[in-house]
Design a protein around this motif. Structure first.
Motif, PDB file in Angstrom:
ATOM      1  N   ILE A 114     -21.928 -14.566   7.357  1.00 19.79           N
ATOM      2  CA  ILE A 114     -22.817 -13.938   8.378  1.00 19.79           C
ATOM      3  C   ILE A 114     -24.003 -13.519   7.956  1.00 19.79           C
ATOM      4  N   LYS A 115     -25.009 -13.796   8.686  1.00 21.94           N
ATOM      5  CA  LYS A 115     -26.566 -13.577   8.282  1.00 21.94           C
ATOM      6  C   LYS A 115     -26.767 -12.092   8.761  1.00 21.94           C
ATOM      7  N   LEU A 116     -26.992 -11.204   8.030  1.00 23.05           N
ATOM      8  CA  LEU A 116     -27.382  -9.631   8.461  1.00 23.05           C
ATOM      9  C   LEU A 116     -28.465  -9.507   9.750  1.00 23.05           C
ATOM     10  N   ALA A 117     -29.543 -10.555   9.473  1.00 20.51           N
ATOM     11  CA  ALA A 117     -30.446 -10.128  10.791  1.00 20.51           C
ATOM     12  C   ALA A 117     -30.180 -11.256  11.808  1.00 20.51           C
ATOM     13  N   MET A 118     -29.352 -10.875  12.637  1.00 19.40           N
ATOM     14  CA  MET A 118     -29.018 -11.576  13.988  1.00 19.40           C
ATOM     15  C   MET A 118     -29.664 -10.991  15.420  1.00 19.40           C
ATOM     16  N   PRO A 119     -29.782 -11.872  16.132  1.00 20.98           N
ATOM     17  CA  PRO A 119     -30.573 -11.143  17.407  1.00 20.98           C
ATOM     18  C   PRO A 119     -29.419 -10.461  18.492  1.00 20.98           C
ATOM     19  N   GLU A 120     -28.497 -10.551  18.409  1.00 25.81           N
ATOM     20  CA  GLU A 120     -27.367  -9.905  19.304  1.00 25.81           C
ATOM     21  C   GLU A 120     -26.853  -8.781  18.713  1.00 25.81           C
ATOM     22  N   ASN A 161     -26.200  -6.952  14.632  1.00 32.98           N
ATOM     23  CA  ASN A 161     -26.540  -7.224  12.994  1.00 32.98           C
ATOM     24  C   ASN A 161     -25.401  -7.546  12.444  1.00 32.98           C
ATOM     25  N   GLY A 162     -25.382  -8.288  11.208  1.00 34.22           N
ATOM     26  CA  GLY A 162     -24.278  -8.812  10.519  1.00 34.22           C
ATOM     27  C   GLY A 162     -23.210  -7.877  10.150  1.00 34.22           C
ATOM     28  N   LEU A 163     -23.572  -6.606   9.928  1.00 33.08           N
ATOM     29  CA  LEU A 163     -22.546  -5.546   9.917  1.00 33.08           C
ATOM     30  C   LEU A 163     -21.750  -5.207  10.939  1.00 33.08           C
ATOM     31  N   GLU A 164     -22.369  -5.177  12.252  1.00 35.04           N
ATOM     32  CA  GLU A 164     -21.557  -5.102  13.251  1.00 35.04           C
ATOM     33  C   GLU A 164     -20.472  -6.082  13.710  1.00 35.04           C
ATOM     34  N   ILE A 165     -21.272  -7.445  13.381  1.00 33.57           N
ATOM     35  CA  ILE A 165     -20.253  -8.878  13.464  1.00 33.57           C
ATOM     36  C   ILE A 165     -18.982  -8.544  12.658  1.00 33.57           C
ATOM     37  N   GLY A 166     -19.249  -8.236  11.458  1.00 38.09           N
ATOM     38  CA  GLY A 166     -18.057  -8.054  10.394  1.00 38.09           C
ATOM     39  C   GLY A 166     -17.257  -7.080  10.782  1.00 38.09           C
ATOM     40  N   LEU A 204      -9.060 -12.660   5.487  1.00 35.00           N
ATOM     41  CA  LEU A 204     -10.419 -13.493   5.634  1.00 35.00           C
ATOM     42  C   LEU A 204     -11.576 -12.939   4.873  1.00 35.00           C
ATOM     43  N   LYS A 205     -11.978 -13.830   4.069  1.00 30.25           N
ATOM     44  CA  LYS A 205     -13.089 -13.160   3.282  1.00 30.25           C
ATOM     45  C   LYS A 205     -14.448 -13.553   4.192  1.00 30.25           C
ATOM     46  N   ILE A 206     -15.192 -12.243   4.111  1.00 22.65           N
ATOM     47  CA  ILE A 206     -16.280 -12.314   4.888  1.00 22.65           C
ATOM     48  C   ILE A 206     -17.570 -11.755   4.173  1.00 22.65           C
ATOM     49  N   TYR A 207     -18.434 -12.966   4.139  1.00 25.74           N
ATOM     50  CA  TYR A 207     -19.783 -12.625   2.995  1.00 25.74           C
ATOM     51  C   TYR A 207     -20.860 -12.433   4.303  1.00 25.74           C
ATOM     52  N   LEU A 208     -21.905 -11.583   3.711  1.00 30.89           N
ATOM     53  CA  LEU A 208     -22.887 -11.181   4.349  1.00 30.89           C
ATOM     54  C   LEU A 208     -23.984 -11.589   3.483  1.00 30.89           C
ATOM     55  N   TYR A 209     -25.191 -12.013   4.002  1.00 29.96           N
ATOM     56  CA  TYR A 209     -26.348 -12.491   3.294  1.00 29.96           C
ATOM     57  C   TYR A 209     -27.339 -11.869   3.917  1.00 29.96           C
ATOM     58  N   GLY A 210     -28.518 -11.416   3.137  1.00 22.50           N
ATOM     59  CA  GLY A 210     -29.777 -10.744   3.695  1.00 22.50           C
ATOM     60  C   GLY A 210     -29.951  -9.579   3.009  1.00 22.50           C
ATOM     61  N   THR A 211     -30.989  -8.869   3.485  1.00 24.65           N
ATOM     62  CA  THR A 211     -31.515  -7.619   2.922  1.00 24.65           C
ATOM     63  C   THR A 211     -30.558  -6.748   3.482  1.00 24.65           C
ATOM     64  N   LEU A 212     -30.176  -5.389   2.492  1.00 21.37           N
ATOM     65  CA  LEU A 212     -29.328  -4.579   3.233  1.00 21.37           C
ATOM     66  C   LEU A 212     -29.551  -3.340   2.232  1.00 21.37           C
ATOM     67  N   HIS A 244     -21.491  -8.507   0.090  1.00 18.56           N
ATOM     68  CA  HIS A 244     -22.846  -8.806   0.408  1.00 18.56           C
ATOM     69  C   HIS A 244     -23.705  -9.531  -0.646  1.00 18.56           C
ATOM     70  N   HIS A 245     -24.431 -10.508  -0.371  1.00 13.60           N
ATOM     71  CA  HIS A 245     -25.327 -11.281  -1.200  1.00 13.60           C
ATOM     72  C   HIS A 245     -26.506 -11.290  -0.635  1.00 13.60           C
ATOM     73  N   PRO A 246     -27.704 -11.045  -1.695  1.00 11.87           N
ATOM     74  CA  PRO A 246     -28.977 -11.059  -1.230  1.00 11.87           C
ATOM     75  C   PRO A 246     -29.639 -12.158  -0.391  1.00 11.87           C
ATOM     76  N   ASP A 247     -29.209 -13.391  -0.597  1.00  9.28           N
ATOM     77  CA  ASP A 247     -29.755 -14.525   0.137  1.00  9.28           C
ATOM     78  C   ASP A 247     -28.613 -15.395   0.055  1.00  9.28           C
TER      79      ASP A 247
END
Length: 93
Positions: free
Chosen positions: A30-36, A38-43, A55-63, A78-81
């Motif tokens: 999941i990309k953190l910066a999403m239009p509807e 953010n990635g945290l809320e989607i997770g 289920l393994k859930i990975y976020l990527y982007g600035t946090l 979380h991963h930076p990119d």
């Protein structure tokens, strides 16, 4: 697409939830910066709606630190990119 792996993408949250109901993947990226949402809320939404504790859930982007703490509480990694995530995690799936 790697050997014996299939990648499915979703255009929005509703589409993503549909795909998760049809066939549960090994992992969710999941990309953190999403239009509807953010990635945290989607997770958080996925964890609360889909019965898949494994289920393994990975976020990527600035946090920030607060976001990192919240991600850890939700069991999200979380991963930076995306490049780092694809090089370090995806080959192990």
């Amino acid at each position: 697409k790697a050997a014996n792996q299939e990648c499915v993408s979703a255009q929005n949250v509703v589409d993503a939830m549909y795909h998760l109901r049809v066939a549960l993947p090994k992992a969710l990226l999941i990309k953190l910066a999403m239009p509807e949402l953010n990635g945290l809320e989607i997770g958080r939404l996925v964890r609360s709606v889909i019965d898949a504790e494994h289920l393994k859930i990975y976020l990527y982007g600035t946090l920030d630190d607060q976001g990192s703490s919240k991600a850890a509480q939700l069991g999200l990694e979380h991963h930076p990119d995306l490049d780092t995530l694809l090089k370090t995690v995806v080959p192990t799936l």
